[in-house]
Design an enzyme around this catalytic site. Structure first.
Site, mmCIF file in Angstrom:
data_model
loop_
_atom_site.group_PDB
_atom_site.id
_atom_site.type_symbol
_atom_site.label_atom_id
_atom_site.label_comp_id
_atom_site.label_asym_id
_atom_site.label_seq_id
_atom_site.Cartn_x
_atom_site.Cartn_y
_atom_site.Cartn_z
ATOM 1 N N GLU A 196 6.456 5.466 -0.271
ATOM 2 C CA GLU A 196 6.297 4.624 0.920
ATOM 3 C C GLU A 196 7.153 5.050 2.106
ATOM 4 O O GLU A 196 8.025 4.295 2.561
ATOM 5 C CB GLU A 196 6.582 3.163 0.557
ATOM 6 C CG GLU A 196 5.600 2.629 -0.468
ATOM 7 C CD GLU A 196 5.647 1.136 -0.650
ATOM 8 O OE1 GLU A 196 6.678 0.509 -0.341
ATOM 9 O OE2 GLU A 196 4.628 0.584 -1.119
ATOM 10 N N GLU A 306 0.327 2.657 -6.269
ATOM 11 C CA GLU A 306 0.943 1.327 -6.428
ATOM 12 C C GLU A 306 -0.044 0.271 -5.987
ATOM 13 O O GLU A 306 -0.661 0.397 -4.931
ATOM 14 C CB GLU A 306 2.207 1.214 -5.576
ATOM 15 C CG GLU A 306 3.473 1.049 -6.348
ATOM 16 C CD GLU A 306 4.684 0.851 -5.456
ATOM 17 O OE1 GLU A 306 4.751 -0.168 -4.746
ATOM 18 O OE2 GLU A 306 5.563 1.728 -5.475
HETATM 19 O O1 LIG Z 1 9.377 -0.625 -5.003
HETATM 20 C C1 LIG Z 1 8.242 -1.389 -4.694
HETATM 21 C C2 LIG Z 1 7.741 -1.011 -3.328
HETATM 22 O O2 LIG Z 1 7.256 0.340 -3.354
HETATM 23 C C3 LIG Z 1 6.681 -1.976 -2.785
HETATM 24 O O3 LIG Z 1 6.735 -1.920 -1.389
HETATM 25 C C4 LIG Z 1 6.010 -2.896 -0.635
HETATM 26 C C5 LIG Z 1 4.527 -2.715 -0.859
HETATM 27 O O4 LIG Z 1 3.808 -3.558 -0.007
HETATM 28 C C6 LIG Z 1 4.031 -3.321 1.377
HETATM 29 O O5 LIG Z 1 3.190 -4.102 2.135
HETATM 30 C C7 LIG Z 1 1.804 -3.893 1.933
HETATM 31 C C8 LIG Z 1 1.308 -2.761 2.830
HETATM 32 O O6 LIG Z 1 -0.109 -2.608 2.652
HETATM 33 C C9 LIG Z 1 -0.858 -3.773 2.996
HETATM 34 O O7 LIG Z 1 -2.224 -3.491 2.820
HETATM 35 C C10 LIG Z 1 -0.444 -4.912 2.070
HETATM 36 O O8 LIG Z 1 -1.191 -6.094 2.393
HETATM 37 C C11 LIG Z 1 1.050 -5.175 2.229
HETATM 38 O O9 LIG Z 1 1.453 -6.153 1.292
HETATM 39 C C12 LIG Z 1 5.502 -3.643 1.663
HETATM 40 O O10 LIG Z 1 5.765 -3.460 3.048
HETATM 41 C C13 LIG Z 1 6.374 -2.738 0.826
HETATM 42 O O11 LIG Z 1 7.730 -3.083 1.011
HETATM 43 O O12 LIG Z 1 6.961 -3.328 -3.104
HETATM 44 C C14 LIG Z 1 7.341 -3.657 -4.423
HETATM 45 C C15 LIG Z 1 8.575 -2.869 -4.746
HETATM 46 O O13 LIG Z 1 9.071 -3.249 -6.002
#
Ligand SMILES: O[C@@H]1[C@@H](O)[C@H](O[C@@H]2CO[C@@H](O[C@@H]3CO[C@@H](O)[C@H](O)[C@H]3O)[C@H](O)[C@H]2O)OC[C@H]1O
Length: 489
Positions: A196, A306
């Protein structure tokens, strides 16, 4: 050493598919992320804030030797042969192992490998191989933080990795070391170079330059492993990637592009409860298709590195928790059906945790969770681990005024759109004020629970994470099992 015969060949990408290098036969990787292990996280592990803060606090309470004793036991118990066997019993075939760079070098002694730093990683890669499970090494944190997420272990919302060249140099150095060490291991399906990324620079120029450098460095020592590349902005945006990756011209052919396909319906903040309406399913599908569009237009290989809902808990969410979770299992089921139709390889987040998202979770009756029960309840009430949850009224009352203050006083609405825009101004306040600021005040409290413990007691705390002391999230595991045909290696 692994008891399992080495696979006949390495895996490789050919066009849109992952295949066995020798026969060209396709393999679909279905698996989960081993987070919270060599990359600990607050909601997965139970502490407040970030891993480095928890480690420092525990050292303060127990002294260096005993703290090290606890963490080493924790790493030992967290993944054993029982975990690998269980994983295999679901017909899953790949584990993505999240790594924190701090396990290999420290900020106070950069570019010096820590003593015995590969022991646990080697052990788990071998345990998985014994069961015929591939592994993917995922650099989940980079020095300075590649995004402002808590999972970067930087305790900051600004991604300083992109601002300091030396942080990037260290990252390239570490990948060279890892590639050199694992270059002959065919049970490793590949290297997920950076989890990410959130490069704020125009044209995502820093990320592209980093991939150029890291790929060249890895390829200088390891020409065979597949490289899994996350798109910018939390693995959602590939639109600024160079056109000449097509045909392998720039980054080679053996590359897969990693989306993270979290569905809004898998979180408490869903616009409405998921009822599998045609509109909801269409929305879910469109988000997925949008994330992979750039690769599809170019005939490139996509991996969903993920994804996955989070789950409600009776203790925190009340009596309706089962109904909520049934809806989340439906989200999961529908996502798996979409991926199945496309022959997509995926890695659900998360294998094991303390009860929010994992396929396997620590039992509330274990010494670790029994002791931390009240602390975890307060952490939940304060919304410190904000991701995937909705704020309680108490939390909303405290932080909404700050959000409104910003919203009503920033005169140019464009200035509210700071990078990463997907956070919005309110999400930014949540991250800074709750997951960092309030969390920071509770870091020591987690460590205080270990005060005065003997090695035997610390061992019992760590042993809470042993597979035999965990519960299974059957609703989730059943969906995974039903969508994973008997796997062939
Ligand atoms: O370590 C993990 C981590 O990798 C993970 O990161 C989050 C994942 O979701 C992110 O937001 C998404 C971005 O895509 C959109 O389509 C979704 O609707 C959003 O939810 C968020 O910003 C990251 O921080 O999270 C879990 C950790 O354990």
């Amino acid at each position: 050493m692994s008891n399992q015969a080495p696979p006949t060949s390495f895996l490789a990408v050919r066009g849109t598919k992952i295949v066995h290098e020798d026969s060209g036969a396709e393999i679909i990787l279905r698996g989960a992320g081993l987070g919270g292990w060599l990359c600990m996280e607050n909601f997965i592990s139970g502490f407040s804030g970030c891993e480095f803060q928890a480690r420092e606090a525990l050292e303060e309470v127990l002294g260096e030797e005993k703290a090290e004793f606890f963490f080493d036991k924790f790493l030992t118990y967290f993944f054993t042969a029982s975990d690998a066997k269980f994983f295999k019993s679901l017909s899953l075939n790949c584990i993505r192992i999240a790594l924190n760079y701090r396990h290999f070098e420290s900020d106070s002694a950069p570019r010096t490998l820590r003593f015995n730093c590969f022991a646990h990683l080697d052990r788990v890669v071998a345990l998985c191989a014994e069961q015929g499970i591939y592994t993917i090494l995922d650099m989940h944190t980079a020095p300075g933080g590649q995004s402002g997420g808590w999972h970067c272990d930087s305790a900051l919302h600004l991604a300083n990795f992109w601002r300091h060249k030396d942080f990037q140099d260290r990252f390239v150095w570490l990948w060279t070391i890892l590639a050199e060490r694992y270059k002959d291991n065919a049970w490793i399906a590949g290297y997920n170079l950076l989890n990410e990324p959130a490069d704020p620079h125009p044209g995502h120029a820093s990320l592209i330059a980093l991939y150029d450098r890291t790929i060249a460095a890895v390829r200088a020592v390891d020409s065979r492993h597949t490289l899994y590349l996350d798109g910018n902005t939390f693995a959602t945006d590939f639109t600024k990637f160079p056109e000449n990756v097509r045909g392998g011209e720039r980054w080679g052919e053996n590359v897969a592009y990693s989306i993270h396909d979290y569905s809004v319906y898998g979180f408490a903040s869903a616009p409405e409860p998921y009822a599998r309406t045609p509109e909801q399913m269409e929305r879910q599908k469109n988000t997925y298709l949008r994330k992979r569009k750039w690769m599809d237009e170019r005939g490139l290989c996509v991996w969903n590195g993920e994804w996955g809902p989070v789950y409600a808990r009776k203790a925190f969410d009340g009596d309706g928790f089962e109904e909520t979770n049934e809806r989340r299992y439906n989200v999961l089921d529908d996502q798996l059906a979409m991926y199945g139709k496309d022959g997509l390889s995926w890695s659900i987040w998360l294998y094991k945790d303390i009860g929010f998202q994992g396929m396997v979770h620590v039992s509330p009756t274990t010494p670790y969770l029994a002791r931390l029960q009240d602390f975890l309840a307060r952490k939940h009430r304060l919304g410190i681990d904000a991701w995937g949850t909705s704020p309680t009224p108490e939390v909303a009352a405290a932080f909404d005024p700050i959000m409104n203050l910003i919203k009503t006083n920033v005169s140019n609405p464009e200035h509210l759109k700071l990078y990463p825009q997907i956070w919005r101004y309110d999400g930014r306040v949540t991250r800074v004020a709750r997951t960092m600021l309030v969390a920071e005040f509770m870091v020591k409290e987690w460590a205080d629970h270990f005060k005065g413990m003997s090695e035997e007691e610390l061992d019992e705390m760590a042993k809470s994470f042993l597979f035999e002391n965990c519960l299974l999230r059957e609703g989730l595991n059943e969906k995974l099992r039903s969508h994973a045909p008997k796997v062939e290696n």
